[in-house]
Write an enzyme that holds these catalytic residues in place. Structure first.
Site, mmCIF file in Angstrom:
data_model
loop_
_atom_site.group_PDB
_atom_site.id
_atom_site.type_symbol
_atom_site.label_atom_id
_atom_site.label_comp_id
_atom_site.label_asym_id
_atom_site.label_seq_id
_atom_site.Cartn_x
_atom_site.Cartn_y
_atom_site.Cartn_z
ATOM 1 N N HIS A 190 48.945 15.632 -19.909
ATOM 2 C CA HIS A 190 49.109 17.091 -19.864
ATOM 3 C C HIS A 190 49.606 17.646 -21.209
ATOM 4 O O HIS A 190 50.286 18.677 -21.253
ATOM 5 C CB HIS A 190 50.037 17.493 -18.706
ATOM 6 C CG HIS A 190 51.415 16.910 -18.772
ATOM 7 N ND1 HIS A 190 52.045 16.354 -17.681
ATOM 8 C CD2 HIS A 190 52.314 16.786 -19.779
ATOM 9 C CE1 HIS A 190 53.249 15.929 -18.029
ATOM 10 N NE2 HIS A 190 53.435 16.188 -19.302
ATOM 11 N N HIS A 193 59.037 20.819 -17.213
ATOM 12 C CA HIS A 193 59.677 20.557 -18.511
ATOM 13 C C HIS A 193 60.666 21.644 -18.896
ATOM 14 O O HIS A 193 60.925 21.877 -20.068
ATOM 15 C CB HIS A 193 58.627 20.457 -19.614
ATOM 16 C CG HIS A 193 57.620 19.361 -19.464
ATOM 17 N ND1 HIS A 193 56.649 19.373 -18.483
ATOM 18 C CD2 HIS A 193 57.418 18.222 -20.161
ATOM 19 C CE1 HIS A 193 55.895 18.290 -18.593
ATOM 20 N NE2 HIS A 193 56.339 17.579 -19.606
ATOM 21 N N HIS A 236 54.632 7.574 -24.421
ATOM 22 C CA HIS A 236 54.943 8.510 -25.500
ATOM 23 C C HIS A 236 56.444 8.778 -25.582
ATOM 24 O O HIS A 236 57.158 8.659 -24.587
ATOM 25 C CB HIS A 236 54.164 9.823 -25.418
ATOM 26 C CG HIS A 236 54.400 10.714 -24.225
ATOM 27 N ND1 HIS A 236 54.254 10.315 -22.924
ATOM 28 C CD2 HIS A 236 54.734 12.029 -24.149
ATOM 29 C CE1 HIS A 236 54.481 11.333 -22.107
ATOM 30 N NE2 HIS A 236 54.793 12.396 -22.830
ATOM 31 N N GLU A 260 56.833 9.666 -17.261
ATOM 32 C CA GLU A 260 55.933 10.557 -16.509
ATOM 33 C C GLU A 260 54.959 9.767 -15.642
ATOM 34 O O GLU A 260 54.311 10.325 -14.751
ATOM 35 C CB GLU A 260 55.163 11.469 -17.480
ATOM 36 C CG GLU A 260 56.082 12.507 -18.120
ATOM 37 C CD GLU A 260 55.397 13.412 -19.129
ATOM 38 O OE1 GLU A 260 55.986 14.442 -19.489
ATOM 39 O OE2 GLU A 260 54.272 13.096 -19.574
HETATM 40 C C1 DHB Z 1 53.488 16.124 -25.629
HETATM 41 C C2 DHB Z 1 53.404 15.312 -24.497
HETATM 42 C C3 DHB Z 1 53.952 15.745 -23.281
HETATM 43 O O1 DHB Z 1 53.925 15.011 -22.125
HETATM 44 C C4 DHB Z 1 54.582 16.978 -23.191
HETATM 45 O O2 DHB Z 1 55.066 17.376 -21.997
HETATM 46 C C5 DHB Z 1 54.688 17.786 -24.331
HETATM 47 C C6 DHB Z 1 54.139 17.346 -25.538
HETATM 48 C C7 DHB Z 1 52.868 15.713 -26.934
HETATM 49 O O3 DHB Z 1 52.442 14.539 -27.093
HETATM 50 O O4 DHB Z 1 52.770 16.560 -27.832
HETATM 51 FE FE FE Z 2 55.150 15.945 -20.541
#
Ligand code: DHB
Ligand code: FE
Length: 286
Positions: A12, A59, A192, A239
């Site tokens: 997302h 978020h 991430h 997540e």
């Molecule tokens: C990014 C990834 C995410 O899951 C999010 O909520 C906001 C930003 C990103 O990789 O930029």
């Molecule tokens: Fe996210």
């Protein structure tokens, strides 16, 4: 009776909203990612779901650190979004199915999941981006039930707890008297980390292990603690809890119809999957 046609997993990342607004789907950076949705579109056209149950994490748009439920279920007939500061267009509202929401809430509480009930709930990029990717047309041909899982403020629910939450939803959907076709969506991930010393961290090997295991033996992933998960996947890799819930809701024989794994989109390892859920009724008819 409602039928669970299958599951979709999607990242997302907010930057996707900007790429869509600027029609960059065929740019070299974006094409390998957007191509992964060709199959999703084909599959949705074939399976024609009426409703999407969307497991996602807020978020900071609707919930913030001051009040953060572990699990929250939307019970509205429409969900609005707002500007979150990512520089992307605000999504149009998404229609909800409040009657189905209440059925799921009743079943969850009976199953000892004491969820927060939200008759008003703003949805953020974790819902709107996957929706825009899956249904890129000018109107939403689908209603949603958004189910929020806390992946932000520790302590987080375990992988096992989220798998069980999904299973409870799966049973509840199958007992719903309306003849609806339901797709279950898990958003976010995969590995991430957006800040801190390991910002930009991605773990392809572990992501691929997760994508292999979640199909036929999701229980194998429940041996990881949340702290293990942060170590393996980065602080936002948690997540994946949304994906575990999605997988739990697939009650039949599950197979992976399509997978696209692409590094990176922004800071994230982006995975797009389609899982078929072959119910016993469908198997007998085949
Ligand atoms: C990014 C990834 C995410 O899951 C999010 O909520 C906001 C930003 C990103 O990789 O930029
Ligand atoms: Fe996210």
């Amino acid at each position: 009776m409602a039928t669970i046609v299958g599951g979709v997993g999607s990242t997302h990342v907010p930057a996707i909203g900007k790429a869509i607004a600027e029609k960059k789907q065929n740019d070299p950076y974006w094409m390998p990612f957007f191509k992964g949705f060709d199959y999703v579109h084909y599959w949705l056209a074939r399976t024609r779901p009426d409703v999407a149950v969307v497991f996602y994490n807020d978020h900071g748009l609707n919930f913030f650190l001051d009040k953060l439920p572990t699990f929250a279920v939307g019970a509205a007939n429409e969900y609005r979004s707002e500007d979150e500061g990512w520089g992307i267009p605000v999504s149009r509202p998404i229609p909800g199915d409040a009657a189905l929401s209440w059925h799921l809430i009743n079943a969850l509480v009976a199953d000892e999941f004491d969820v927060t009930i939200c008759q008003e709930m703003l949805i953020d990029h974790a819902v709107t981006i996957p929706m825009a990717l899956m249904w890129p047309g000018p109107v939403w041909p689908i209603k949603i039930v958004p189910i929020e899982i806390n992946t932000v403020q520790h302590p987080l629910p375990s992988l096992e707890r989220c798998l069980k939450l999904g299973r409870s939803i799966g049973r509840a959907l199958e007992s719903y008297e309306q003849d609806l076709r339901v797709v279950v969506i898990g958003t976010g991930g995969l590995s991430h980390q957006l800040d801190g010393a390991r910002a930009g961290f991605i773990n392809k090997e572990f992501d691929l292990l997760c994508l292999d295991k979640i199909v036929a033996e999701p229980e194998a992933l429940t041996r990881y603690s949340i702290h293990d998960w942060v170590k393996e996947t980065g602080s936002q890799g948690v997540e994946f809890l949304n994906w575990m819930a999605m997988r739990g809701a697939l009650t039949g024989r599950v197979s992976e119809l399509n997978r696209n794994y692409h590094i990176p989109i922004s800071n994230t390892a982006a995975a797009t999957v389609v899982y078929e859920n072959q119910t016993e009724v469908a198997r007998k008819a085949a």
